[in-house]
Design a protein around this motif. Structure first.
Motif, PDB file in Angstrom:
ATOM      1  N   LYS A 149       1.430  11.104 -16.285  1.00 36.87           N
ATOM      2  CA  LYS A 149       1.311  11.448 -14.863  1.00 36.87           C
ATOM      3  C   LYS A 149       2.366  12.476 -14.493  1.00 36.87           C
ATOM      4  O   LYS A 149       2.085  13.435 -13.763  1.00 36.87           O
ATOM      5  N   ALA A 150       3.594  12.248 -14.987  1.00 39.05           N
ATOM      6  CA  ALA A 150       4.673  13.193 -14.694  1.00 39.05           C
ATOM      7  C   ALA A 150       4.280  14.579 -15.180  1.00 39.05           C
ATOM      8  O   ALA A 150       4.424  15.566 -14.449  1.00 39.05           O
ATOM      9  N   ALA A 151       3.741  14.656 -16.402  1.00 37.02           N
ATOM     10  CA  ALA A 151       3.355  15.957 -16.951  1.00 37.02           C
ATOM     11  C   ALA A 151       2.327  16.629 -16.042  1.00 37.02           C
ATOM     12  O   ALA A 151       2.430  17.824 -15.748  1.00 37.02           O
ATOM     13  N   ALA A 152       1.357  15.856 -15.553  1.00 38.39           N
ATOM     14  CA  ALA A 152       0.342  16.429 -14.663  1.00 38.39           C
ATOM     15  C   ALA A 152       0.976  16.925 -13.364  1.00 38.39           C
ATOM     16  O   ALA A 152       0.706  18.045 -12.920  1.00 38.39           O
ATOM     17  N   SER A 153       1.861  16.100 -12.784  1.00 35.37           N
ATOM     18  CA  SER A 153       2.466  16.507 -11.513  1.00 35.37           C
ATOM     19  C   SER A 153       3.332  17.754 -11.696  1.00 35.37           C
ATOM     20  O   SER A 153       3.539  18.510 -10.761  1.00 35.37           O
ATOM     21  N   LEU A 154       3.828  17.970 -12.914  1.00 40.09           N
ATOM     22  CA  LEU A 154       4.683  19.127 -13.165  1.00 40.09           C
ATOM     23  C   LEU A 154       3.871  20.378 -13.481  1.00 40.09           C
ATOM     24  O   LEU A 154       4.427  21.425 -13.767  1.00 40.09           O
ATOM     25  N   GLY A 155       2.534  20.238 -13.458  1.00 37.84           N
ATOM     26  CA  GLY A 155       1.692  21.428 -13.590  1.00 37.84           C
ATOM     27  C   GLY A 155       0.991  21.555 -14.930  1.00 37.84           C
ATOM     28  O   GLY A 155       0.388  22.594 -15.203  1.00 37.84           O
ATOM     29  N   ALA A 156       1.072  20.533 -15.783  1.00 34.38           N
ATOM     30  CA  ALA A 156       0.414  20.617 -17.081  1.00 34.38           C
ATOM     31  C   ALA A 156      -1.064  20.261 -16.942  1.00 34.38           C
ATOM     32  O   ALA A 156      -1.395  19.217 -16.384  1.00 34.38           O
ATOM     33  N   THR A 157      -1.948  21.128 -17.466  1.00 29.87           N
ATOM     34  CA  THR A 157      -3.366  20.790 -17.496  1.00 29.87           C
ATOM     35  C   THR A 157      -3.530  19.611 -18.454  1.00 29.87           C
ATOM     36  O   THR A 157      -2.655  19.367 -19.287  1.00 29.87           O
ATOM     37  N   PRO A 158      -4.641  18.874 -18.354  1.00 24.76           N
ATOM     38  CA  PRO A 158      -4.815  17.738 -19.263  1.00 24.76           C
ATOM     39  C   PRO A 158      -4.639  18.137 -20.729  1.00 24.76           C
ATOM     40  O   PRO A 158      -3.985  17.441 -21.500  1.00 24.76           O
ATOM     41  N   PHE A 159      -5.189  19.292 -21.122  1.00 22.79           N
ATOM     42  CA  PHE A 159      -5.058  19.725 -22.507  1.00 22.79           C
ATOM     43  C   PHE A 159      -3.600  20.028 -22.862  1.00 22.79           C
ATOM     44  O   PHE A 159      -3.083  19.611 -23.897  1.00 22.79           O
ATOM     45  N   SER A 160      -2.947  20.725 -21.949  1.00 19.79           N
ATOM     46  CA  SER A 160      -1.558  21.096 -22.184  1.00 19.79           C
ATOM     47  C   SER A 160      -0.655  19.870 -22.243  1.00 19.79           C
ATOM     48  O   SER A 160       0.272  19.807 -23.059  1.00 19.79           O
ATOM     49  N   ALA A 161      -0.926  18.889 -21.380  1.00 21.91           N
ATOM     50  CA  ALA A 161      -0.141  17.655 -21.394  1.00 21.91           C
ATOM     51  C   ALA A 161      -0.345  16.927 -22.720  1.00 21.91           C
ATOM     52  O   ALA A 161       0.591  16.388 -23.301  1.00 21.91           O
ATOM     53  N   PHE A 162      -1.589  16.965 -23.228  1.00 20.97           N
ATOM     54  CA  PHE A 162      -1.860  16.335 -24.507  1.00 20.97           C
ATOM     55  C   PHE A 162      -1.103  17.048 -25.631  1.00 20.97           C
ATOM     56  O   PHE A 162      -0.419  16.444 -26.438  1.00 20.97           O
TER      57      PHE A 162
ATOM     58  N   GLY B 145       0.795  -1.230   0.000  1.00 20.57           N
ATOM     59  CA  GLY B 145       0.000   0.000   0.000  1.00 20.57           C
ATOM     60  C   GLY B 145       0.820   1.269   0.000  1.00 20.57           C
ATOM     61  O   GLY B 145       0.265   2.359  -0.048  1.00 20.57           O
ATOM     62  N   LYS B 146       2.147   1.142   0.026  1.00 16.89           N
ATOM     63  CA  LYS B 146       2.976   2.345   0.115  1.00 16.89           C
ATOM     64  C   LYS B 146       2.893   3.202  -1.145  1.00 16.89           C
ATOM     65  O   LYS B 146       2.741   4.415  -1.061  1.00 16.89           O
ATOM     66  N   THR B 147       2.947   2.533  -2.320  1.00 25.72           N
ATOM     67  CA  THR B 147       2.881   3.311  -3.564  1.00 25.72           C
ATOM     68  C   THR B 147       1.482   3.879  -3.781  1.00 25.72           C
ATOM     69  O   THR B 147       1.338   5.025  -4.215  1.00 25.72           O
ATOM     70  N   THR B 148       0.453   3.095  -3.447  1.00 25.41           N
ATOM     71  CA  THR B 148      -0.914   3.603  -3.583  1.00 25.41           C
ATOM     72  C   THR B 148      -1.108   4.852  -2.719  1.00 25.41           C
ATOM     73  O   THR B 148      -1.720   5.830  -3.157  1.00 25.41           O
ATOM     74  N   THR B 149      -0.565   4.821  -1.495  1.00 31.37           N
ATOM     75  CA  THR B 149      -0.668   5.991  -0.627  1.00 31.37           C
ATOM     76  C   THR B 149       0.033   7.188  -1.270  1.00 31.37           C
ATOM     77  O   THR B 149      -0.504   8.305  -1.293  1.00 31.37           O
ATOM     78  N   LEU B 150       1.216   6.933  -1.836  1.00 29.37           N
ATOM     79  CA  LEU B 150       1.961   7.999  -2.500  1.00 29.37           C
ATOM     80  C   LEU B 150       1.158   8.590  -3.660  1.00 29.37           C
ATOM     81  O   LEU B 150       1.088   9.808  -3.836  1.00 29.37           O
ATOM     82  N   MET B 151       0.534   7.694  -4.451  1.00 30.12           N
ATOM     83  CA  MET B 151      -0.225   8.149  -5.612  1.00 30.12           C
ATOM     84  C   MET B 151      -1.472   8.936  -5.201  1.00 30.12           C
ATOM     85  O   MET B 151      -1.942   9.792  -5.934  1.00 30.12           O
ATOM     86  N   MET B 152      -1.991   8.636  -4.010  1.00 28.78           N
ATOM     87  CA  MET B 152      -3.126   9.426  -3.521  1.00 28.78           C
ATOM     88  C   MET B 152      -2.665  10.820  -3.105  1.00 28.78           C
ATOM     89  O   MET B 152      -3.365  11.812  -3.312  1.00 28.78           O
ATOM     90  N   ILE B 153      -1.444  10.901  -2.543  1.00 24.93           N
ATOM     91  CA  ILE B 153      -0.909  12.216  -2.189  1.00 24.93           C
ATOM     92  C   ILE B 153      -0.671  13.035  -3.458  1.00 24.93           C
ATOM     93  O   ILE B 153      -0.978  14.226  -3.522  1.00 24.93           O
ATOM     94  N   ALA B 154      -0.155  12.356  -4.512  1.00 26.26           N
ATOM     95  CA  ALA B 154       0.112  13.047  -5.774  1.00 26.26           C
ATOM     96  C   ALA B 154      -1.182  13.432  -6.493  1.00 26.26           C
ATOM     97  O   ALA B 154      -1.197  14.341  -7.311  1.00 26.26           O
ATOM     98  N   GLY B 155      -2.275  12.717  -6.179  1.00 22.43           N
ATOM     99  CA  GLY B 155      -3.555  13.017  -6.806  1.00 22.43           C
ATOM    100  C   GLY B 155      -3.887  12.122  -7.981  1.00 22.43           C
ATOM    101  O   GLY B 155      -4.882  12.333  -8.662  1.00 22.43           O
ATOM    102  N   PHE B 156      -3.044  11.110  -8.255  1.00 19.57           N
ATOM    103  CA  PHE B 156      -3.317  10.198  -9.373  1.00 19.57           C
ATOM    104  C   PHE B 156      -4.342   9.148  -8.986  1.00 19.57           C
ATOM    105  O   PHE B 156      -4.936   8.498  -9.840  1.00 19.57           O
ATOM    106  N   GLU B 157      -4.501   8.917  -7.695  1.00 24.53           N
ATOM    107  CA  GLU B 157      -5.508   7.973  -7.214  1.00 24.53           C
ATOM    108  C   GLU B 157      -6.409   8.740  -6.255  1.00 24.53           C
ATOM    109  O   GLU B 157      -5.930   9.569  -5.477  1.00 24.53           O
ATOM    110  N   GLN B 158      -7.711   8.444  -6.331  1.00 21.56           N
ATOM    111  CA  GLN B 158      -8.643   9.072  -5.396  1.00 21.56           C
ATOM    112  C   GLN B 158      -8.869   8.131  -4.221  1.00 21.56           C
ATOM    113  O   GLN B 158      -9.168   6.962  -4.419  1.00 21.56           O
TER     114      GLN B 158
END
Lengths: 349, 281
Positions: B181-194, A42-55
């Protein structure tokens, strides 16, 4: 209120099993925290939730006192470094590092200056115009690090960043990442399954197992006083033994009898689990010390691990190489340890 | 010479033996006939380069060449516009939806294009569903759609679309999701990342898909002949008519050579910039 706080985070993927099960953490500004655990813990899933990639399925995340649950990843101002680098293959090193600044509309001259500064910090100034694929794995990861830091993120997340590198390069990069953390002071969360990496790099370690947090502690405290049998076995090499506390500070191993142990005053009586580090055991001079039968010898060069049994109890011993010359399988040794080397983990069920 | 250096010769000879049937086949059934067409183009009925002059300069022929290129360009463009979102969804979302979409594309690809051409004949025919629908909405009498450039463009687009989808899919599938994902974390909006990441990384698929579709389209015979406009023929149809109706083997051969040169030129340009081995992703 701590800088980054996770409150009762849960994540499930539609099944009954939680990938992350009720994780709460408080991380201070500038801290270097490692999420340590086996794969699937669960460590990576937790990280991805902090990053916002997982809800999260439920629970909340707050950064600098502000709830970030509804904030999409690109507005969180959190830098992420992935294990496979995730560099943009069609951009030069400098354009990769400048990307987050271009996304923020930073003026060109300032972008150039900040990119140059970060590339200098990761010691890749000479590679600004290179294509990422021309660089070695370690260099690519440093580009990814520079790119995740150049926009001065509130938090830096590293997802097994050194997993694809060989051992020597990994140790070099560990030192590098620590140095950069000291220089820039950014709050950092580092995910790894490598306990040595966690021990050498972190201010605090969060041990994950089965989606839950087992223990949060400074590396040495975690090493000396594991709270659970899992932590005792996962962090460093350990002997986790079933024992009984009959009262009065006397602890017995089944089939062995009383052993030397300094118990805390609040130690409950009855069955216990104790941890005894292999390296805290040494050879005894006297003939009344406990007898250990050598069943296997594993040579590490600088040290030797003896696998064997204390009576009927399986036990591992780590001896310095000089102390372990001339040992053979089948030999019976007298061993001893200092009473305070015994750590009581908790009541055994 | 060391043994390690001399050993590779054996596999080479083996490869040659294995390739021999194919090479013989190609020489007998491709190179020899092609040479014959080339020969006919300058000797039929008498020796000279007059056919080439006519094909390149005669306004009627030039019109056919330009129409062919124009239709092919149109088909290629529409294919890109339709295939890109489809390939994107298939490659990025995957799962059941992706599998179903890919299946639909493949089924369409495996259906004979003769069958698909006849299907369009029915759909676009004077009493077909489209005409009836237009009539019902007040467009009466409905426009003539069959046997026009419109109908051949629509049918060719449909027939060549799966090829474009597959060319795009092959490239898109290789794009690392972590990069987005990297692009999003770096501040790119979905459109901009595309726009900044995904599109440039998928562009090679557009180029190779367009090359394949365009090259197939300029040489396409059946569909334009069956449902295209008789007055706005494409090159292949023209070649067929020259042979079947006028027995003008010389002119037909010269046109075939022009078509071949254009095709090879397009592939050569692609090869110069990207390498032909990348054409199929």
């Amino acid at each position: 209120m701590s800088y980054l706080s996770l409150q009762n985070l849960r994540k499930d993927y539609g099944g009954k099993i939680f990938a992350v099960d009720d994780v709460s953490l408080a991380i201070e500004k500038g801290e270097f925290v490692t999420f340590l655990g086996p794969s699937g813990s669960g460590k990576t899933t937790t990280l991805m939730m902090i990053a916002g990639f997982e809800q999260p399925t439920s629970g909340h995340i707050a950064l600098a006192g502000r709830a970030i649950d509804p904030v999409p990843p690109h507005k969180r101002n959190i830098g992420v470094v992935f294990q496979n680098y995730a560099l943009f293959p069609h951009m030069s090193v400098a354009r990769n590092v400048g990307f987050p600044l271009r996304m923020r509309g930073v003026p060109k001259a300032e972008i150039a200056a900040r990119v140059a500064r970060l590339l200098a910090i990761v010691e890749l100034g000479a590679f600004a115009d290179a294509e990422p694929r021309r660089l070695s794995g370690g260099q690519q990861q440093r580009v990814a690090l520079a790119r995740a830091l150049v926009f001065e993120p509130d938090v830096l997340l590293l997802d097994e960043p050194l997993g694809a590198l060989d051992k020597n390069l990994r140790e070099q990069m560990q030192i590098e990442i620590r140095r950069i953390h000291r220089e820039l002071g950014v709050t950092t969360i580092y995910v790894t399954h490598d306990q040595t990496e966690a021990m050498t790099m972190s201010d605090r370690i969060v041990v994950f197992n089965g989606g839950k947090v087992e223990q949060v502690d400074a590396p040495l405290a975690l090493y000396r006083r594991p709270n659970t049998p899992f932590v005792a076995g996962f962090v460093g090499d350990n002997n986790v033994l079933d024992a009984t506390h009959a009262g009065g500070g006397r602890i017995e191993l089944p089939g062995v009898g009383p052993i030397a142990a300094a118990l805390p005053s609040d130690c409950p009586t009855g069955p216990l689990k104790i941890a005894l580090r292999p390296e805290s055991i040494r050879l005894a001079a006297g003939s009344d010390a406990p007898a250990f039968t050598v069943q296997g010898i594993v040579n590490y060069g600088d040290s030797v691990v003896l696998v064997g049994a204390l009576g009927t109890v399986p036990l591992k011993i780590r001896l310095p190489a000089v102390a372990a010359s001339n040992l053979t399988v089948g030999q019976i040794l007298r061993i001893e340890w200092s009473p305070d080397a015994v750590h009581v983990i908790g009541t055994a069920r | 010479m060391t043994p390690t250096k001399s050993t590779p010769h054996r596999p080479d000879r083996l490869a040659l033996i294995l390739l021999a049937p194919l090479l013989v086949f190609l020489v007998v059934f491709f190179l020899v006939p092609l040479g014959e067409v080339m020969w006919m183009s300058i000797t039929e009925p008498s020796f000279g380069f007059g056919h080439y002059g006519k094909v390149l300069l005669d306004p009627h022929y030039r019109r056919v060449v330009l129409d062919t290129l124009g239709t092919s360009l149109m088909v290629t463009t529409v294919c890109v516009l339709l295939a890109y979102p489809l390939a994107y969804v298939t490659a990025q979302i995957g799962g059941t939806i992706g599998a179903v979409l890919l299946m639909l594309v493949a089924m369409s690809f495996w259906t004979s294009f003769l069958v698909r051409t006849y299907a369009w004949m029915i759909i676009l025919g004077n009493r077909g569903p489209v005409s009836e629908l237009l009539k019902a909405t007040g467009w009466d009498p409905p426009p003539l759609m069959l046997f026009t450039r419109f109908s051949s463009t629509v049918a060719l687009t449909h027939i060549l679309l799966p090829i474009m989808v597959m060319a795009l899919y092959a490239v898109m599938r290789k794009i690392d999701l972590n990069i987005m994902k990297a692009a999003a974390s770096l501040g790119a909006t979905p459109f901009s990342a595309f726009r900044n990441i995904y599109f440039p990384l998928s562009a090679p698929g557009i180029v190779s898909g367009s090359t394949i579709v365009f090259v197939l389209c300029i040489g396409f015979y059946v569909t334009p002949v069956l449902i295209g406009s008789p007055r706005e023929q494409m090159i292949s149809g023209m070649i067929g008519a020259q042979i079947e109706e006028f027995l003008a083997f010389g002119e037909a051969s010269a046109m075939a050579m022009v078509l071949l040169v254009v095709t090879v030129a397009i592939l050569a340009v692609y090869h110069r910039f990207f390498g032909l081995d990348k054409l199929w992703g």
